[in-house]
Write a protein that holds these residues in place. Structure first.
Motif, PDB file in Angstrom:
ATOM      1  N   ASP A 196       0.843  -1.196   0.000  1.00 20.91           N
ATOM      2  CA  ASP A 196       0.000   0.000   0.000  1.00 20.91           C
ATOM      3  C   ASP A 196       0.876   1.243   0.000  1.00 20.91           C
ATOM      4  O   ASP A 196       2.098   1.143  -0.053  1.00 20.91           O
ATOM      5  N   TRP A 197       0.269   2.403   0.051  1.00 22.48           N
ATOM      6  CA  TRP A 197       1.023   3.652   0.091  1.00 22.48           C
ATOM      7  C   TRP A 197       0.256   4.685   0.887  1.00 22.48           C
ATOM      8  O   TRP A 197      -0.950   4.544   1.139  1.00 22.48           O
ATOM      9  N   ASP A 198       0.963   5.717   1.279  1.00 17.85           N
ATOM     10  CA  ASP A 198       0.314   6.820   1.996  1.00 17.85           C
ATOM     11  C   ASP A 198       1.068   8.114   1.750  1.00 17.85           C
ATOM     12  O   ASP A 198       2.255   8.104   1.429  1.00 17.85           O
ATOM     13  N   THR A 199       0.368   9.206   1.861  1.00 17.77           N
ATOM     14  CA  THR A 199       0.958  10.540   1.838  1.00 17.77           C
ATOM     15  C   THR A 199       0.476  11.282   3.079  1.00 17.77           C
ATOM     16  O   THR A 199      -0.285  10.741   3.879  1.00 17.77           O
ATOM     17  N   VAL A 200       0.918  12.515   3.241  1.00 12.87           N
ATOM     18  CA  VAL A 200       0.577  13.310   4.429  1.00 12.87           C
ATOM     19  C   VAL A 200      -0.235  14.526   4.017  1.00 12.87           C
ATOM     20  O   VAL A 200       0.049  15.153   2.990  1.00 12.87           O
ATOM     21  N   GLY A 201      -1.250  14.848   4.795  1.00 17.35           N
ATOM     22  CA  GLY A 201      -2.066  16.027   4.545  1.00 17.35           C
ATOM     23  C   GLY A 201      -2.311  16.789   5.833  1.00 17.35           C
ATOM     24  O   GLY A 201      -1.903  16.353   6.919  1.00 17.35           O
ATOM     25  N   THR A 245       5.318  16.029   0.169  1.00 20.08           N
ATOM     26  CA  THR A 245       4.825  15.050   1.131  1.00 20.08           C
ATOM     27  C   THR A 245       5.612  13.766   0.994  1.00 20.08           C
ATOM     28  O   THR A 245       5.976  13.372  -0.125  1.00 20.08           O
ATOM     29  N   MET A 246       5.908  13.158   2.131  1.00 17.59           N
ATOM     30  CA  MET A 246       6.487  11.826   2.066  1.00 17.59           C
ATOM     31  C   MET A 246       5.453  10.883   1.470  1.00 17.59           C
ATOM     32  O   MET A 246       4.276  10.956   1.787  1.00 17.59           O
ATOM     33  N   MET A 247       5.900  10.018   0.555  1.00 13.28           N
ATOM     34  CA  MET A 247       5.057   8.950   0.031  1.00 13.28           C
ATOM     35  C   MET A 247       5.668   7.644   0.503  1.00 13.28           C
ATOM     36  O   MET A 247       6.636   7.151  -0.078  1.00 13.28           O
ATOM     37  N   ASN A 248       5.122   7.149   1.572  1.00 13.76           N
ATOM     38  CA  ASN A 248       5.634   5.914   2.145  1.00 13.76           C
ATOM     39  C   ASN A 248       4.835   4.740   1.595  1.00 13.76           C
ATOM     40  O   ASN A 248       3.709   4.911   1.124  1.00 13.76           O
ATOM     41  N   GLY A 249       5.403   3.562   1.641  1.00  9.25           N
ATOM     42  CA  GLY A 249       4.693   2.385   1.180  1.00  9.25           C
ATOM     43  C   GLY A 249       5.142   1.158   1.931  1.00  9.25           C
ATOM     44  O   GLY A 249       6.340   0.915   2.080  1.00  9.25           O
ATOM     45  N   VAL A 267      -7.015   1.998   3.618  1.00 13.34           N
ATOM     46  CA  VAL A 267      -5.711   2.419   3.108  1.00 13.34           C
ATOM     47  C   VAL A 267      -5.777   2.478   1.586  1.00 13.34           C
ATOM     48  O   VAL A 267      -6.740   2.001   0.976  1.00 13.34           O
ATOM     49  N   PHE A 268      -4.717   3.031   0.980  1.00 10.84           N
ATOM     50  CA  PHE A 268      -4.595   3.039  -0.476  1.00 10.84           C
ATOM     51  C   PHE A 268      -3.691   1.886  -0.903  1.00 10.84           C
ATOM     52  O   PHE A 268      -2.483   1.936  -0.676  1.00 10.84           O
TER      53      PHE A 268
END
Length: 447
Positions: free
Chosen positions: A140-145, A323-327, A364-365
C-alpha cells in the motif's frame, strides 16, 4: 544506552543466523499453513477477506493471521528472528528494511516477477536491497495532509480554499504561520496574532504536535524540509551520508520547533506516542490542525461531533508542495518453514485481486492503481474526500513526493536522532547541535 542495546541485539541476531538457531522453531510449522503478521487492526478484516479468497484458489493452504499493536509487533518480530518463532510472512516498514536487509533475515523475492509499472511509481523500487535483490512486494502507500477542524477554521474566518492555498518559508513562516497563529486561542479568548496573547496559557493550539519526529519527521517537519529542497541522504536509496548538518535543514527545524516557543504548537511535554498523538489532540479540541498520514483518514472521520476535513501541505520556498510517500510491503522471512506457500501468499497479496478487496474497505490506499481506485470509491461512499492525499501522487509538477530515508543502520540513526530532536524541541538546544549527531550517524554508516 539505546544504541548499545540495538547493536547488541543486532549482534545476537547475526550470531543466531550464523549458528542456525533461527531455523529450529519457525512459526510456519507445517506445509499447509502460512503464518502472516500485521500491526493495523483496522486492516485486519480486509486481509482476512483476502485470505479467504487465497485459500479458495489454493486448496490445502491455510493462512493464519496474527495482529499485534505497533510497538509489540516490532519487539516480538525482532525477538522471533532470534528465537526462531518468526512468521512466514510479515508486513514490513521501510524504516526497518535497511536493518533487516543488513542482518540477512529476509528471503529474496526476485522470482515473484514484481513489475515496477504495475504499482504506483517508486513503490516497488524501494524494496530492492543494496545487493540488487528484491525483499518486499508492494502492499500500500500513503501521503501526508493537513487535517483541520472545519468549525474552528470557519470561526477563524478561513475557507477551505484558503487553507489549500497556504505557503511557508523559514524566515517568517509565510501565510501558513499566520493561519496557525490565528487558529491559536489562549484561555482569555485572544488569538495568537492578537495583542495580549498569552503563549503560556493556551486553550487551543493552531497546530497539534507529533513530537520531535525522530530522523524522518514524516508527520511533523518532513514536508517543510522537502519543500525547501532538502534531502535526507546523498542518494535517494542506500545513501552513504545523512544531511542533518545542512543549513537548509537546520533553518527549517529552527522555524518549525519555534512555533512551540511562540505558543502556536504544544510543548514537547504534551506529546505522548501512546496516549496523546496528533489525532488525540484534535479529538479533544486541543488543536485546530494536524499533519497526519492517509492511514489515519478513517480515524479522523470517526470523531463524533466534529467535522474534520483535509487540506494540502503548504507550498514551500521551492515553489512546490511536498509530502512523504511511504509504502509498506510484504516480506518473507529467511527462516520460514513454508517458503513455497509463503511465496504464493505474497504473490496473491501483491495482486490486483487482493488489492481491490483491500481498497474496497476504504482504510488504506493499496499499491496497484486498481486497488487505489477501489479505495477512493470506498471513501467516496463514506462521504470522505481524499484528494489531499491522492493529488500529490497524480501531479508531479506541483508536488514533490519523496520516500522515507532508505539506508543501512536505520535503527541506529533513529536511536541517535530521537534524543537530538527532542533536545532541540523541548530542551532548547541549538539546531547546530545536529552537526555532531550527523557526524556520529555517518561514522556508523561508513562501517
Amino acid at each position: 544506552m539505546r544504541l548499545r542495546t540495538l547493536t547488541a541485539l543486532a549482534g545476537a541476531l547475526t550470531l543466531s543466523l550464523v549458528t542456525g538457531c533461527a531455523q529450529g522453531g519457525a512459526a510456519g510449522a507445517s506445509s499447509d499453513t502460512v503464518t502472516y503478521w500485521l500491526w493495523d487492526a483496522n486492516q485486519l478484516p480486509a486481509y482476512q477477506a483476502c485470505a479467504k479468497g487465497f485459500e479458495k484458489e489454493n486448496p490445502g493452504l491455510d493462512v493464519r493471521i496474527t495482529q499485534l499493536g505497533w510497538s509489540d509487533y516490532w519487539t516480538k518480530l525482532t525477538a522471533g528472528f532470534i528465537a526462531g518463532t518468526q512468521p512466514d510472512v510479515f508486513t514490513d516498514h521501510i524504516q526497518n528494511f535497511g536493518q533487516f536487509a543488513d542482518l540477512k533475515v529476509l528471503e529474496p523475492l526476485d522470482d515473484l516477477g514484481i513489475d515496477d509499472s504495475a504499482y504506483q511509481p517508486g513503490l516497488a523500487a524501494n524494496w530492492i536491497g543494496k545487493d540488487g535483490h528484491r525483499y518486499g512486494a508492494p502492499k500500500d502507500w500513503d501521503t501526508v495532509g493537513l487535517f483541520y477542524n472545519s468549525e474552528m477554521a470557519a470561526d477563524a474566518g478561513f475557507t477551505p480554499e484558503e487553507l489549500n492555498s497556504l505557503s511557508w518559508n523559514p524566515e517568517d513562516g509565510g501565510t501558513f504561520e499566520k493561519a496557525i497563529a490565528h487558529l491559536t486561542i489562549d484561555r482569555n479568548g485572544r488569538r495568537g496574532d492578537e495583542p495580549g496573547f498569552d503563549r503560556r496559557n493556551v486553550k487551543v493550539y493552531g497546530l497539534a504536535t507529533g513530537g520531535g519526529g525522530y530522523g524522518d519527521g514524516q508527520t511533523q517537519w518532513s514536508n517543510f524540509a522537502a519543500s525547501a529542497g532538502w534531502n535526507y541522504l546523498d542518494k535517494a536509496r542506500w545513501g552513504t551520508k545523512y544531511q542533518y548538518d545542512s543549513r537548509t535543514f537546520q533553518s527549517v527545524i529552527k522555524w518549525y520547533f519555534g512555533l512551540a516557543k511562540k505558543g502556536y504548537m504544544p510543548p514537547l511535554t504534551d506529546y505522548n506516542v501512546q496516549s496523546n498523538q496528533q489525532n488525540t489532540q484534535i479529538a479533544a479540541g486541543k488543536a485546530a490542525t494536524a499533519f497526519d498520514g492517509a492511514w489515519m483518514i478513517s480515524t479522523y472521520a470517526g470523531f463524533k461531533g466534529k467535522d474534520i476535513r483535509t487540506a494540502l501541505t503548504p507550498v514551500g520556498p521551492t515553489g512546490k508542495r511536498a509530502t512523504m510517500m511511504n509504502g509498506l510491503a510484504d516480506s518473507i522471512t529467511k527462516a520460514s518453514r513454508n517458503k513455497e506457500g509463503a511465496r504464493k501468499w505474497v504473490s496473491y497479496l501483491a495482486s490486483d485481486t487482493c488489492q481491490r478487496v483491500v481498497g474496497g474497505y476504504g482504510v488504506v490506499f493499496p499499491a496497484t492503481p486498481a486497488g487505489t481506485e477501489a479505495a477512493v470509491a470506498a471513501y467516496r461512499k463514506k462521504g470522505i474526500d481524499v484528494s489531499s492525499f491522492t493529488e500529490p501522487v497524480a501531479d508531479k509538477k506541483r508536488f514533490r513526493t519523496f520516500s522515507y530515508p532508505i539506508a543501512s543502520y536505520s535503527a541506529d540513526m533513529k536511536a541517535l536522532m530521537q534524543p537530538a530532536m527532542e533536545d532541540i524541541y523541548g530542551g532548547g538546544k541549538p539546531v547546530s547541535s545536529l552537526d555532531e549527531t550527523n557526524d556520529q550517524i555517518n561514522l556508523i554508516l561508513s562501517q
